[in-house]
Design a protein around this motif. Structure first.
Motif, PDB file in Angstrom:
ATOM      1  N   MET A   1      33.443  31.981  31.447  1.00 54.27           N
ATOM      2  CA  MET A   1      34.225  32.934  31.835  1.00 54.27           C
ATOM      3  C   MET A   1      34.798  32.795  33.281  1.00 54.27           C
ATOM      4  N   THR A   2      33.895  32.334  34.262  1.00 49.10           N
ATOM      5  CA  THR A   2      34.099  32.074  35.403  1.00 49.10           C
ATOM      6  C   THR A   2      33.591  30.648  36.018  1.00 49.10           C
ATOM      7  N   ALA A   3      33.912  29.587  35.279  1.00 52.55           N
ATOM      8  CA  ALA A   3      33.288  28.223  35.536  1.00 52.55           C
ATOM      9  C   ALA A   3      34.046  27.694  36.879  1.00 52.55           C
ATOM     10  N   THR A   4      34.999  28.043  37.209  1.00 52.37           N
ATOM     11  CA  THR A   4      35.778  27.725  38.690  1.00 52.37           C
ATOM     12  C   THR A   4      36.137  28.755  39.227  1.00 52.37           C
ATOM     13  N   PRO A   5      36.449  28.755  40.619  1.00 51.33           N
ATOM     14  CA  PRO A   5      36.963  29.794  41.452  1.00 51.33           C
ATOM     15  C   PRO A   5      38.330  30.299  40.956  1.00 51.33           C
ATOM     16  N   GLN A   6      39.210  29.487  40.522  1.00 45.25           N
ATOM     17  CA  GLN A   6      40.545  29.856  40.227  1.00 45.25           C
ATOM     18  C   GLN A   6      40.367  30.563  38.558  1.00 45.25           C
ATOM     19  N   ALA A   7      39.332  30.533  37.711  1.00 50.29           N
ATOM     20  CA  ALA A   7      39.104  31.378  36.557  1.00 50.29           C
ATOM     21  C   ALA A   7      38.637  32.708  37.031  1.00 50.29           C
ATOM     22  N   ALA A   8      37.677  32.705  38.202  1.00 48.16           N
ATOM     23  CA  ALA A   8      37.001  33.953  38.521  1.00 48.16           C
ATOM     24  C   ALA A   8      38.386  34.862  39.426  1.00 48.16           C
ATOM     25  N   ASP A  76      28.469  26.115  47.255  1.00 47.15           N
ATOM     26  CA  ASP A  76      28.470  27.158  46.203  1.00 47.15           C
ATOM     27  C   ASP A  76      29.249  28.139  46.962  1.00 47.15           C
ATOM     28  N   THR A  77      30.176  28.246  47.687  1.00 50.98           N
ATOM     29  CA  THR A  77      31.091  28.942  48.262  1.00 50.98           C
ATOM     30  C   THR A  77      32.368  28.429  48.229  1.00 50.98           C
ATOM     31  N   ARG A 107      29.176  30.990  44.093  1.00 49.57           N
ATOM     32  CA  ARG A 107      28.548  30.563  42.707  1.00 49.57           C
ATOM     33  C   ARG A 107      27.135  30.994  42.715  1.00 49.57           C
ATOM     34  N   ARG A 108      26.774  31.750  41.484  1.00 43.31           N
ATOM     35  CA  ARG A 108      25.627  32.045  41.089  1.00 43.31           C
ATOM     36  C   ARG A 108      25.268  31.842  39.691  1.00 43.31           C
ATOM     37  N   ASP A 109      24.074  30.836  39.084  1.00 42.90           N
ATOM     38  CA  ASP A 109      23.939  30.784  37.903  1.00 42.90           C
ATOM     39  C   ASP A 109      25.103  30.013  36.984  1.00 42.90           C
ATOM     40  N   GLY A 110      25.809  29.247  37.735  1.00 41.09           N
ATOM     41  CA  GLY A 110      26.938  28.715  36.989  1.00 41.09           C
ATOM     42  C   GLY A 110      28.309  29.463  37.166  1.00 41.09           C
ATOM     43  N   ARG A 111      28.244  30.633  37.699  1.00 44.16           N
ATOM     44  CA  ARG A 111      29.383  31.618  37.581  1.00 44.16           C
ATOM     45  C   ARG A 111      29.905  31.821  39.103  1.00 44.16           C
TER      46      ARG A 111
END
Length: 143
Positions: A1-8, A76-77, A107-111
């Motif tokens: 669902m949120t594998a990239t910042p853009q996806a999030a 991870d930011t 990024r936490r736990d791949g999301r």
């Protein structure tokens, strides 16, 4: 669902259009911060969800778009800055808003999860940027 910042970022706006506080909660960190929205400033996921639920009870977003998305990733930011626009209805009155936004994601736990969200509305007369555009549109929603 949120594998990239853009996806999030896209998932955030889609959850707003869908009126989905559960997904908003899943997209944010507990110590979430917000500036520039309807409440001015909110601190914490619980405050976000309370404000979003109140908004969803009175309004709906019919369409949204993101343009000129710029991402700066630092491990991870990530910082995402973009132009946004949205149309919808609030208390049976139509609205059209647009402006600038900046999201800070972790990024936490791949999301990728939202730590901070800031919006600055621009006046209706403000023109589009002359920069390179990358657009992501939300589909119209019938309620």
């Amino acid at each position: 669902m949120t594998a990239t910042p853009q996806a999030a970022v896209r998932a955030w706006w889609q959850a707003m259009q869908d009126g989905d506080p559960h997904t908003l909660g899943e997209l944010t960190l507990p110590d979430y911060l917000s500036s520039g929205g309807p409440a001015g400033r909110s601190v914490g996921r619980a405050a976000l969800l309370a404000e979003a639920s109140a908004f969803f009870a009175q309004a709906r977003i019919d369409a949204w778009s993101l343009d000129d998305v710029e991402v700066r990733q630092y491990g991870d930011t990530a910082v995402c800055a973009y132009r946004w626009s949205e149309t919808g209805t609030h208390l049976d009155a139509r609205f059209e808003l647009h402006g600038l936004a900046t999201d800070v994601l972790v990024r936490r736990d791949g999301r990728w999860l939202h730590l901070a969200h800031h919006v600055s509305a621009l006046p209706a007369t403000a023109g589009a940027s002359g920069g390179q555009s990358s657009t992501v549109d939300g589909s119209a929603m019938a309620s």
